[in-house]
Design an enzyme around this catalytic site. Sequence first.
Site: not given
Ligand code: GLU
Length: 435
Positions: A125
């Site tokens: 993240k």
């Molecule tokens: N931000 C989204 C999540 O929390 C998508 C992450 C992604 O597609 O890599 O799952």
Amino acid sequence: MVALAPETTLKKTGPLVLVEQKETNAYANALAQFDKAVAHLNLNRGIAESLRYPKRELTVNFPVKMDNGEINVFTGYRVHHSTVRGPTKGGIRYHQDVTLDEVRALAMWMTWKCSLMNLPYGGAKGGVVVNPHSLSLQELEKLTRRYATEISILMNPSGDVPAPDVGTTPQIMAWIMDTYSMHEGFSHPAVVTGKPIEIGGSHGRIEATGHGVMYAVREALRTAGIQPKGATVAVQGFGNVGSVAARAAHDMKCNVIAVTDVTGGIYNANGFDVPALMQHVREAGSVAGFPGCDSITNAEILALKCDVLIPAALENQITSLNADKVQCRILAEGANGPTTPEADDILNDQGVFIIPDILCNAGGVTVSYFEWVQDLQSFFWTDEEIARQLERIMVSAFNAVVGEARKRGIDHRTAAQVLAIDRVAQALMIRGIYP
Ligand code: GLU
């Protein structure tokens, strides 16, 4: 030096010092969920221990020249929790309250989410401490290009692939793709997902998280013996996840009776015309002022009597302070980490059917995976193919979680984490500990 709130204590957990603000520290909560799940697995102590911590963490402080000529310094993070099952995957969040502990938690949840969905990824993240709505478009682009450059020592198409999260958009992903490609000298669409379709984005990616939420809700309604037609639905957060889920609920003939966003919320016991509400939000910028409704606060919506409650905003919405007031039958976690472990215990005692975040909102990363595969192959799928594959993966993960919970006599969140953690642990043991 940031002043700590009075109730804040510093807690040493293995190699990390954790700033623990009781109940609302997302990383402390992620660890509590992990420890609860690991208690059901017969894992080697050291293997389990190694999965509690991020593999690597990067903090970047960088200057951006603002429109008025001043130079402001921003702080951002990129955390890789695990690379055991493949490249790291996970979004980038732009929000004024982003902290390192929050990004650690979100990265860890991405590892479990990708594992649960059987995607060949580890979890990551990123985040920047900024209110993106306070910037001009030009400032947003400069901040994004500089942040992308700063984290490019960790980011690449076969190692770490970011995506949108709270406060970031397909346009921001396009700038990240362009910045990385400019440095490399040729185009790398697969370095980021959630891009516009024109530059290698996927059909269905924007809607993927909201659609995935409703596939899971549909299965939960079936399991709980509730007819979708007329089932009452309340949605906290009317952004990319909440608005698409509300629209999908409307298409399933559910009755969407309440929605909120950052400015407040609206309630109508007879249900809304969701497409008209979406049009209103496009014109007015918020749900407030939609005709024929009473107003409702973000706190009130969580206590509303309804069949399905979809928290689709931020973490720590349902805590020990309000969990006993929750009256929904199904809690569908569109957001990451909306329910604290203390609240989980209360909701489970109340018999609420929880669809845990790592399952419920996994449609987003699932279609991100499809986008990445399409980019790597330069061969693009139809909308129908994306929808079919997303539905297949969501339904199969839903059944696996409910089956595991029944088999072991445990709650859905713990069951989801048991499945996910075990898969990562097995992969780690098969790979072996280097050197
Ligand atoms: N931000 C989204 C999540 O929390 C998508 C992450 C992604 O597609 O890599 O799952």
